[in-house]
Design an enzyme around this catalytic site. Structure first.
Site, PDB file in Angstrom:
ATOM      1  N   CYS A   1       0.886  -1.436   0.146  1.00  0.00           N
ATOM      2  CA  CYS A   1       0.075   0.120   0.121  1.00  0.00           C
ATOM      3  C   CYS A   1       0.702   1.413   0.215  1.00  0.00           C
ATOM      4  CB  CYS A   1      -0.994   0.077   1.254  1.00  0.00           C
ATOM      5  SG  CYS A   1      -2.448   1.073   0.908  1.00  0.00           S
TER       6      CYS A   1
ATOM      7  N   HIS B   1      -3.971  -5.026   0.008  1.00  0.00           N
ATOM      8  CA  HIS B   1      -3.780  -5.354   1.567  1.00  0.00           C
ATOM      9  C   HIS B   1      -3.704  -6.917   1.738  1.00  0.00           C
ATOM     10  CE1 HIS B   1      -3.583  -1.459   3.459  1.00  0.00           C
ATOM     11  NE2 HIS B   1      -4.441  -0.919   2.365  1.00  0.00           N
TER      12      HIS B   1
ATOM     13  N   GLU C   1      -2.164  -8.603   4.040  1.00  0.00           N
ATOM     14  CA  GLU C   1      -1.810  -8.903   5.457  1.00  0.00           C
ATOM     15  C   GLU C   1      -3.245  -9.050   6.034  1.00  0.00           C
ATOM     16  OE1 GLU C   1      -3.233  -4.666   5.550  1.00  0.00           O
ATOM     17  OE2 GLU C   1      -1.722  -5.800   4.057  1.00  0.00           O
TER      18      GLU C   1
END
Length: 271
Positions: free
Chosen positions: A128, A236, A238
């Site tokens: 990001c 994203h 994660e």
């Protein structure tokens, strides 16, 4: 001094570590009457549980840090996302609070960290804000408020108090055939969760596009001349790394790269 403790903990010749050490960027935050250098837990959880590495938070003290010393003791660098944006002055544009907030301490830390990590072949995963820092560090520029540009979709999170809704996987990206990420995902489409207001404008000369969204937004890049793994993604992974296969694959690939780097460093030290 934090650095002396850092050296003691991370000295390679003591014994091999089961988890490669990965330097993680931090944001400067002000709350509870303290100034914090912090990273969101989702990145750290994905690093430990999926990549199998030990994240080490790097304070955003800019030129006061010995970046070369740090990179001689870690086997990877991970740049996290953030609510802040890279200061436009760093890519030749006027600083406008409309495109803020900014975190100059983080900028002063991550940009030289990126350049030196690539130079030394330390594996790099930029997520990001991280992909934007990577592009700026190598001479590119950013497009701000991309949802206002003709032909672009709104990549921002929907208004919601539910983080799962905000970070829901909702749009496809096309992985470029023959790219670095094609070896991770295979060529074709994967579904991702972009949550951002700005993106890559002018691509840095040393970067290659790895994935794009349907509206043409660059969603992933790699460093074409990097001696090691050096990839940035705009989405994203994660957030869903524990349950979504595509999200997990990027962390596993990064973890594997750090283990290869750790083993190569161990062999060099043994010579």
């Amino acid at each position: 001094m934090w650095e002396s403790a850092f050296v003691i903990v991370m000295r390679r010749e003591d014994r091999p570590m089961k988890q490669p050490l990965v330097a993680v960027s931090t944001d400067i935050r002000h709350f509870d009457k303290y100034t914090w250098h912090a990273a969101p837990e989702q990145y750290l959880e994905a690093a430990v549980s999926v990549a199998g590495v030990l994240p080490v938070l790097v304070p955003s003290f800019g030129e006061r840090l010995d970046i070369d010393g740090l990179l001689s003791r870690v086997d990877g660098v991970m740049l996290t996302g953030s609510k802040t944006n890279v200061n436009p002055a760093l890519y030749g544009k006027e600083t406008d609070e409309k495109n803020g907030p900014y975190d100059d301490g983080r900028d002063a830390t991550t940009l030289p960290l990126i350049r030196k990590a690539i130079e030394r072949g330390v594996p790099l995963l930029a997520i990001c804000r991280g992909i934007q820092e990577l592009n700026v560090a190598l001479g590119g520029s950013l497009a701000t408020e991309i949802q206002e540009l003709d032909g672009r979709m709104d990549h921002r999170a929907p208004p919601s108090e539910d983080q799962d809704e905000r970070f829901a996987i909702r749009h496809p990206v096309r992985i470029e055939a023959g790219s670095c990420l094609a070896a991770v995902f295979g060529a074709g489409e994967i579904m991702v969760n972009s949550v951002h207001r700005q993106g890559i404008g002018t691509l840095a000369p040393r970067l290659a596009v790895e994935a794009v969204a349907d509206d043409g937004t660059v969603e992933a890049v790699s460093v074409v001349d990097a001696p090691g793994f050096a990839v940035g993604v705009q989405w994203h992974p994660e957030y869903w790394a524990g349950s979504d296969d595509a999200s997990a694959r990027i962390f596993r690939a990064f973890g594997d790269a750090t283990r290869r780097h750790a083993e190569a460093s161990r062999l060099r030290a043994a010579e």
